[in-house]
Scaffold this active site. Structure first.
Site, PDB file in Angstrom:
ATOM      1  N   TYR A 112       0.854  -1.203   0.000  1.00 26.77           N
ATOM      2  CA  TYR A 112       0.000   0.000   0.000  1.00 26.77           C
ATOM      3  C   TYR A 112       0.883   1.244   0.000  1.00 26.77           C
ATOM      4  O   TYR A 112       1.895   1.312   0.708  1.00 26.77           O
ATOM      5  CB  TYR A 112      -0.905   0.005   1.229  1.00 26.77           C
ATOM      6  N   GLU A 169      -3.325   7.718  -4.073  1.00 23.91           N
ATOM      7  CA  GLU A 169      -3.396   6.462  -3.322  1.00 23.91           C
ATOM      8  C   GLU A 169      -3.269   5.282  -4.281  1.00 23.91           C
ATOM      9  O   GLU A 169      -3.990   5.204  -5.279  1.00 23.91           O
ATOM     10  CB  GLU A 169      -4.728   6.382  -2.569  1.00 23.91           C
TER      11      GLU A 169
END
Length: 421
Positions: free
Chosen positions: A144, A232
């Site tokens: 992530y 993101e």
């Protein structure tokens, strides 16, 4: 996703007023395929892919882009998360499918033009106008990565985690020690040391460390140069050929930078936005649609939030937040009424104006002209106070309109709720 993870960075409210504070920050959101194209232009590794909007385009893409692919990833393109677990109103399960090449056209045809419902779209769902066909990568590790703006450090904050491809909120709650946060000094920019800390947080197993550091620096450069408010990537992944790849990304941009990011802002897809909010933005009005029955037209954000709270106090529910501002023209007031009356859920309208810079006679004239252009089929409660209030009340009285007048805000809210019945 990252907003929940960084809940301590910004005050969040469960009240209607809080909902306004969160949504009123107008940030451009672009589709996944557009974000991938932008990242590719900045030297960031992304999967090979092409967006298509018709069956003919699907067939052409398979011939030209994926001639030797045995499997292709088909991703529905809507501006909402949770696509993979979504359901089409037609009955098709999932907005993301990995299928054999000879079945791509069939699955794409079932997606294009259909409505996909996810946990973020609400029950109404969103129309899928395009699907994104991507090469299927051989991923060996999913992580992530995100960059957002941090109030505490007054600058960008890079977040990395060695586990990705899943809910980062749940992961942060259960294993906060896995979340690595690296604040970046806006004056010096990202250093090799900063980028190395981010890569250490990702903990790649096969990707080259120096190449990964360069990818992080390019992502930061994109974030700053393009005036992003959020970048993101979930997952950012390692492939079998030892590359770090942005497999799925979400990018948001600051609307205040539209004047210098003209090319990016042409990517806005108004078909994915609330048409009322699109109309309000064109008229330079601050509007957020809600789920209630009482339409509100107020001047000033604070007064608008107070109006909604008092409506709730008297047992009603606001249908919107609408702030006409302090310098609204008569034509803007007319547009505001058009937006309010276009909502079938609105059963009454409450106009609450405290005239300071905004003059009550301008609001009154706007209401009268709006009534001439829009069929007002619902009761209208008006509370005027402040600059030119006497002229405003006289304009309304001489108009012959059937209005419910109120002395103060409490009286206005009570009358608006009663008007519903």
């Amino acid at each position: 996703m990252v907003r929940r993870l960084l809940g301590n960075l910004a005050a969040r409210s469960l009240s209607v007023a809080g909902k306004w504070q969160q949504q009123q920050l107008r940030r451009l959101n672009i589709h996944e395929y557009q974000g991938a194209d932008l990242m590719s232009k900045h030297g960031i590794n992304v999967p090979r892919g092409v967006a298509v909007g018709s069956l003919d385009e699907v067939k052409k893409a398979l011939r030209d882009v994926f001639p030797n692919q045995s499997e292709v990833v088909v991703k529905s393109q809507i501006l909402a998360g949770g696509r993979g677990l979504g359901t089409f109103k037609s009955g098709l399960k999932g907005g993301v499918h990995i299928v054999e090449a000879d079945k791509v056209a069939n699955i794409a045809e079932q997606m294009i033009g259909q409505i996909l419902v996810t946990k973020q779209t609400g029950a109404q769902g969103k129309v899928v106008s395009k699907v994104y066909l991507c090469e299927k990568l051989s991923l060996v590790n999913e992580m992530y990565f995100a960059i957002t703006l941090d109030r505490k450090s007054a600058g960008p904050l890079i977040i990395s985690c060695k586990k990705g491809g899943t809910s980062i909120e749940d992961l942060a709650e259960k294993h906060p020690e896995l979340i690595v946060k690296v604040p970046i000094d806006v004056f010096t920019g990202i250093t090799d040391e900063d980028a190395a800390k981010v890569v250490d947080g990702l903990s790649p197993t096969v990707a080259d460390r120096n190449a990964s550091i360069e990818q992080v620096k390019k992502l930061y450069e994109l974030f700053c140069k393009c005036d992003c408010t959020l970048l993101e990537i979930n997952p950012i992944a390692e492939t079998s050929d030892k590359q770090l790849v942005a497999a799925d990304a979400k990018l948001n941009f600051d609307d205040n930078a539209a004047f210098r990011q003209k090319e990016i802002f042409t990517l806005r897809d108004p078909t994915q936005e609330d048409p009322r909010e699109v109309a309000a933005a064109k008229a330079d009005l601050n509007y957020i649609g809600l789920d209630g029955e009482i339409g509100c037209m107020v001047n000033g954000a604070g007064l608008a939030m107070a109006t909604m709270d008092i409506i709730k106090l008297h047992g009603g529910t606001p249908a919107n937040f609408l702030d006409v501002g302090g310098n609204a023209s008569e034509s803007q007031v007319v547009e505001a009424f058009k937006i309010l009356t276009s909502d079938d859920k609105v059963k009454a309208i409450l106009v609450n104006i405290f005239g300071g810079i905004m003059k009550c006679d301008v609001i009154a004239s706007g209401i009268v002209n709006a009534a001439k252009q829009v069929q007002l089929k619902v009761p209208v409660v008006v509370r005027l106070e402040g600059t030119n209030v006497d002229q405003g009340r006289r304009i309304l009285k001489e108009s012959g309109m059937t209005l419910i007048t109120a002395e103060d805000l409490d009286d206005a809210a009570e009358k608006a709720v009663k008007a519903l019945s």
